[in-house]
Write an enzyme that holds these catalytic residues in place. Structure first.
Site, short mmCIF file in Angstrom:
data_model
loop_
_atom_site.label_atom_id
_atom_site.label_comp_id
_atom_site.label_asym_id
_atom_site.label_seq_id
_atom_site.Cartn_x
_atom_site.Cartn_y
_atom_site.Cartn_z
N ALA A 1 0.79 -1.23 0.00
CA ALA A 1 0.00 0.00 0.00
C ALA A 1 0.82 1.28 0.00
CB ALA A 1 -0.90 0.01 1.25
N SER A 2 2.15 1.19 -0.02
CA SER A 2 2.94 2.39 0.28
C SER A 2 3.45 3.15 -0.95
CB SER A 2 4.12 2.01 1.16
OG SER A 2 4.86 0.96 0.55
N TYR B 1 6.36 -2.93 3.17
CA TYR B 1 7.66 -3.29 3.72
C TYR B 1 8.61 -2.15 3.44
CZ TYR B 1 10.67 -7.10 5.42
OH TYR B 1 11.47 -7.92 6.18
N ALA C 1 5.07 -5.89 -5.15
CA ALA C 1 6.14 -6.11 -6.14
C ALA C 1 7.40 -6.28 -5.32
CB ALA C 1 6.25 -4.91 -7.08
N TYR D 1 0.26 -6.91 -16.18
CA TYR D 1 0.68 -6.10 -17.32
C TYR D 1 0.83 -6.99 -18.54
CZ TYR D 1 3.20 -2.87 -20.26
OH TYR D 1 3.57 -2.07 -21.32
N TYR E 1 8.73 -9.50 -20.72
CA TYR E 1 7.62 -9.36 -19.78
C TYR E 1 6.58 -10.48 -19.93
CZ TYR E 1 4.92 -7.35 -16.14
OH TYR E 1 4.28 -7.21 -14.93
N LEU F 1 3.97 2.14 -16.18
CA LEU F 1 4.25 3.42 -15.54
C LEU F 1 5.56 3.37 -14.78
CD1 LEU F 1 0.80 4.38 -14.06
CD2 LEU F 1 2.06 5.58 -15.83
N VAL F 2 6.13 4.54 -14.56
CA VAL F 2 7.36 4.61 -13.78
C VAL F 2 7.03 4.32 -12.32
CG1 VAL F 2 9.32 6.04 -13.11
CG2 VAL F 2 8.14 6.48 -15.27
P1 NAD Z 1 5.92 -0.65 -6.27
O1 NAD Z 1 7.34 -1.08 -6.18
O2 NAD Z 1 5.65 0.82 -6.42
O3 NAD Z 1 5.10 -1.13 -4.96
C1 NAD Z 1 5.33 -2.34 -4.33
C2 NAD Z 1 4.65 -2.38 -2.97
O4 NAD Z 1 4.88 -3.68 -2.40
C3 NAD Z 1 5.20 -1.38 -1.94
O5 NAD Z 1 4.13 -0.92 -1.14
C4 NAD Z 1 6.13 -2.23 -1.09
O6 NAD Z 1 6.33 -1.75 0.25
C5 NAD Z 1 5.35 -3.53 -1.08
N1 NAD Z 1 6.16 -4.70 -0.75
C6 NAD Z 1 7.19 -5.26 -1.44
N2 NAD Z 1 7.63 -6.38 -0.82
C7 NAD Z 1 6.86 -6.54 0.28
C8 NAD Z 1 6.80 -7.49 1.33
N3 NAD Z 1 7.63 -8.54 1.38
N4 NAD Z 1 5.88 -7.31 2.30
C9 NAD Z 1 5.03 -6.25 2.30
N5 NAD Z 1 5.02 -5.33 1.32
C10 NAD Z 1 5.93 -5.47 0.33
O7 NAD Z 1 5.30 -1.52 -7.44
P2 NAD Z 1 4.13 -1.29 -8.53
O8 NAD Z 1 4.78 -1.01 -9.83
O9 NAD Z 1 3.07 -0.39 -8.02
O10 NAD Z 1 3.57 -2.78 -8.64
C11 NAD Z 1 2.41 -3.23 -7.97
C12 NAD Z 1 1.71 -4.26 -8.83
O11 NAD Z 1 1.29 -3.65 -10.05
C13 NAD Z 1 2.62 -5.44 -9.22
O12 NAD Z 1 1.84 -6.62 -9.24
C14 NAD Z 1 3.03 -5.07 -10.64
O13 NAD Z 1 3.40 -6.20 -11.41
C15 NAD Z 1 1.74 -4.44 -11.14
N6 NAD Z 1 1.86 -3.59 -12.36
C16 NAD Z 1 2.83 -2.62 -12.44
C17 NAD Z 1 2.93 -1.88 -13.62
C18 NAD Z 1 3.98 -0.80 -13.78
O14 NAD Z 1 4.23 -0.37 -14.91
N7 NAD Z 1 4.55 -0.30 -12.72
C19 NAD Z 1 2.03 -2.10 -14.69
C20 NAD Z 1 1.03 -3.06 -14.54
C21 NAD Z 1 0.97 -3.82 -13.37
#
Ligand code: NAD
Length: 395
Positions: free
Chosen positions: A49-50, A74, A140, A225, A235, A274-275
């Site tokens: 959620a962070s 985390y 992630a 994705y 990917y 997205l970034v």
């Molecule tokens: P991010 O790195 O911004 O967020 C990851 C989150 O997971 C953070 O809140 C982090 O604290 C938490 N986390 C990681 N390991 C943890 C653990 N062991 N315990 C508790 N919390 C933990 O990542 P994001 O890009 O927002 O990705 C989130 C989801 O969205 C993923 O499933 C990713 O594949 C998917 N997604 C991302 C994109 C993209 O382009 N960024 C596109 C489509 C889908």
């Protein structure tokens, strides 16, 4: 201390507390500027959620729907001479704003893959929320210590079956080069599925169901994705894609569980590239994102995490007519990215990009400023020359 960005490859090792708060504030304001989402969640559990899509989901649930939220993440707090990670500051800022708006906001910082953090979350839901009616699973992570076997699985971002060669960009140095990535071993494939697949999401949902903490009709969502063919080897058809297939397998099981629990459902939403901290670590993808941003900004269709999640909640999960599914049963908010004219424009630019023309053919500048924003740098109204207090407590 004066906090400046220190970029090392695809991470920034510093984060600015006031900048992160301003970033979260921008997201809250965006959601508040849209119509309230009727019929949305009242009590949401957000795992991951962070930052990124999870934080955007939490902001949408709270400020778009009026939901109380429990966030699991985390993050590392500050230490002597070292700032906390951005998710730490983001969560503090979110919590302050949610509580000021009269909304419940609870936080658990720890390893979501562990039995201990799941037990803490169940206890917190029982005590503070009663039940939850939405579970967002947005982790992630590069590793997972399996709670039953104690094995530590490390995820890799590699092709499957054959080496993959393509262009990539060092976003920090602005150098475009060719990269060849060797295919993953069978062990690396199964490790990546163990980390980024659906087993842990199922563990969460089964634990919540057994403890009777899912409200009747509760829904669940996780994110995936697909993207264009140019990224498929790394990917969609790579190790991460196989993990996402497993996430979809889990979604079908969870969907059956939730259907029996008062007619709820589990969805996989395919989101836009997205970034985020997670995506910046994937080879090739940052170059694609830099090109995509330029094309979508010119077309007026560019969205960030918060616009994506606001649209997912308002027009899909909680739409009066319910979500619309693609042929594989997924919800798509990557529709604008995947438009034929957008992808044709990306495909035209892709072979032409070099280090020399990176600045004009792509939105590398936009990529970099978005990347720095993830760490709280470059936000309007923040005095980066002023002394900042890095040690901020989570309540
Ligand atoms: P991010 O790195 O911004 O967020 C990851 C989150 O997971 C953070 O809140 C982090 O604290 C938490 N986390 C990681 N390991 C943890 C653990 N062991 N315990 C508790 N919390 C933990 O990542 P994001 O890009 O927002 O990705 C989130 C989801 O969205 C993923 O499933 C990713 O594949 C998917 N997604 C991302 C994109 C993209 O382009 N960024 C596109 C489509 C889908």
């Amino acid at each position: 201390m004066i906090i400046k960005p220190k970029v090392r490859g695809f991470v920034c090792v510093t984060a600015h507390p006031a900048g992160c708060a301003a970033h979260v504030g921008e997201w809250i304001n965006l959601v508040k500027s849209r119509n309230p989402i009727r019929g949305g969640p009242r009590r949401a559990l957000v795992i991951g959620a962070s930052t990124g899509y999870g934080l955007a989901s939490r902001v949408t649930a709270a400020f778009g729907c009026g939901a109380g939220t429990l966030g699991i993440f985390y993050e590392r707090p500050s230490e002597d001479g070292r700032t906390a990670t951005p998710g730490w500051y983001n969560s503090i800022a979110f919590t302050k704003a949610a509580r000021a708006a009269g909304l419940f906001a609870g936080n658990i910082n720890g390893d979501a893959f562990s039995d201990e953090i799941k037990a803490q979350a169940l206890e917190s839901i029982r005590r503070e929320m009663g039940q939850v009616d939405l579970v967002v699973y947005s982790l992630a992570s590069p590793r997972r210590a399996h709670p039953k076997t104690a094995a530590v699985h490390k995820s890799v971002l590699k092709p499957v079956g054959a080496p993959y060669t393509n262009k990539t960009v060092d976003t920090d140095k602005g150098i475009v080069s060719e990269v060849t990535i060797e295919p993953a071993s069978p062990q690396e494939i199964s490790d990546t599925v163990a980390v980024m697949g659906g087993e842990d999401w199922e563990m969460w949902m089964n634990a919540l169901a057994s403890a009777k903490l899912l409200a009747p009709g509760a829904q669940a969502a996780a994110y995936s994705y697909i993207g264009p063919e140019v990224t498929w080897a790394i990917y969609k058809n790579g190790t991460i894609g196989l993990a996402k297939n497993d996430l979809e397998r889990a979604a079908r099981n969870i969907d059956s569980l939730l259907k029996l629990n008062g007619g709820g459902r589990a969805i996989i939403s395919v989101n836009k590239a997205l970034v985020t901290q997670a995506s910046s670590a994937i080879p090739v993808v940052p170059l694609y994102i830099s090109i995509l941003y330029k094309i979508m900004k010119a077309a007026g269709t560019h969205e960030g995490c918060i616009e994506q999640m606001q649209r997912l909640f308002a027009t899909q999960i909680y739409a009066p007519s319910g979500p619309r599914f693609d042929e594989a049963g997924r919800v798509r908010v990557d529709d604008l990215e995947m438009r034929a004219e957008v992808q044709a424009a990306v495909a035209k630019v892709w072979p032409e990009v070099t280090t020399e023309n990176l600045g004009s053919l792509t939105d590398i500048a936009g990529y970099r400023s978005e990347f720095l924003k993830l760490f709280g740098f470059g936000l309007a109204g923040v005095d980066y020359g002023a002394d900042a207090e890095p040690h901020v407590q989570m309540e």
